[in-house]
Design a protein around this motif. Structure first.
Motif: not given
Length: 387
Positions: A221-249
């Motif tokens: 398993i490419a450890v560095a690549r999979h750790k990076a991919s998890a961080f990218v996916v989590s960041s994208g989720y946070a970005g969507l959550a932020g956009a929804l919070l903007a609409l809610a506020y």
């Protein structure tokens, strides 16, 4: 057939969520928007912390980036503020993509650090992003922030600003109703993607890296690549959550995304159960709704005082309850609410508890070491892979 009751229960919950706007008042509709936005962010964080085993205290920073990029992308330029004037759907895509790109830029750091060191590195992002929000006034509006453009889709408005008339069962669907259904669709899509990611080959690789990076590397398993991919996916989720919070506020300011928000996201996934998508959603419901409900009904709850009066205000009471909930989970429910549910279901179905995926390592006993097999290789076969 074992999945049939769970599928039926999920369908019932979706039908209830679809029907609720027809009977709820505006306060509860607004609360539901905040809860669903928090659910999206919590799912992304539980994939990073619970499945991939990477601690992050910077979720609020990525949510802020997603929120402000969405507002910039969907707003028209003015003499004092910059904007791209893009359609709202494109703005959502741009916000998620930009946040994921920032996560990708930070991923080399995430792939080299672990534990508290990674947590402290992500903590620094909160202060850096806040500094930028306060000083990049042409894009963020500075301390006063900037307003959020109403969401439109193909000419259909999701706000009360000259909305198209729409009614269901005699109930006119106004701005909050329409945003509820928009948030519901996006939340369900985000959760569906999270469940599939968790059980996919990538999710199993994340779990193996969480259990033992050395053993995972030995398994190819490419450890560095999979750790990076998890961080990218989590960041994208946070970005969507932020956009929804903007609409809610409806209006953004830097004080919306403080370190406290990052801590609250962690509380959500700990209470719900690390690594559990459903648990993250329940935790988001508890953490987000509790202070708002206490504030709404503080005049009828005997032990609560009005904010600023010197007594026990709703915000302080909610934090105390968060703390008690975390202690109860760590002492009595090591797998969170999701783990407790699995154990109850296991006792009811097979007469015994079932393993809790995503629980801490000491919850997974390691078999005795065989002279012909290194001890580290046992921990490499995680509960995710053994399914």
């Amino acid at each position: 057939m074992s999945d049939l009751p769970r599928r039926i229960g999920g369908l019932v919950l979706i039908l209830v969520a679809v029907a609720l706007p027809l009977v709820l008042e505006d306060f509860w509709l607004q609360l539901g928007l905040f809860v669903m936005a928090a659910m999206v962010g919590a799912v992304g964080l539980t994939l990073l912390v619970g499945v991939a085993g990477q601690l992050s205290l910077g979720h609020a920073a990525f949510a802020a980036i997603g929120a402000y990029v969405f507002v910039w992308a969907t707003s028209e330029s003015t003499p004092t503020l910059s904007g791209a004037g893009l359609p709202a759907v494109v703005g959502l895509v741009v916000a998620v993509g930009a946040t994921a790109l920032v996560g990708f830029a930070f991923s080399p750091v995430a792939s080299r650090l672990r534990g508290i060191y990674l947590g402290l590195a992500t903590l620094g992002l909160v202060f850096v992003v806040r500094h930028l929000l306060l000083n990049l006034e042409p894009w963020t509006g500075g301390f006063t922030g900037r307003s959020v453009e109403p969401f439109t889709l193909g000419g259909f408005s999701f706000s009360n600003r000259d909305p198209d008339y729409l009614a269901i069962a005699g109930v006119e669907l106004e701005g909050l109703h329409r945003l509820w259904y928009l948030f519901l669709v996006l939340t369900l899509l985000a959760c569906w993607l999270g469940v599939n990611l968790r059980s996919s080959r990538t999710g199993r690789a994340w779990a193996n890296v969480r259990d033992s990076e050395t053993a995972a590397a030995a398994m190819g398993i490419a450890v560095a690549r999979h750790k990076a991919s998890a961080f990218v996916v989590s960041s994208g989720y946070a970005g969507l959550a932020g956009a929804l919070l903007a609409l809610a506020y409806g209006r953004l300011a830097p004080d919306v995304f403080t370190l406290t928000v990052s801590v609250e996201f962690l509380v959500m996934i700990v209470i719900g159960g690390l690594g559990s998508v459903g648990g993250a959603m329940v935790g988001a419901l508890f953490v987000t709704a509790l202070p708002l409900v206490l504030s709404q009904y503080s005049d009828v709850i005997p032990f609560l005082a009005a904010p600023g009066s010197g007594g026990l205000d709703p915000a302080t009471a909610s934090r105390l309850l968060y703390g008690l909930a975390i202690i109860a989970v760590l002492v009595f429910l090591r797998g969170g609410l999701a783990g407790a549910f699995r154990r109850l279901r296991g006792r009811g179905g097979r007469g015994g508890p079932v393993p809790v995926s995503g629980a801490p390592d000491d919850a997974h006993p390691v078999p005795p070491t065989d002279p012909g097999h290194p001890a580290g290789m046992h921990s490499a076969i995680s509960k995710e892979t053994a399914r």
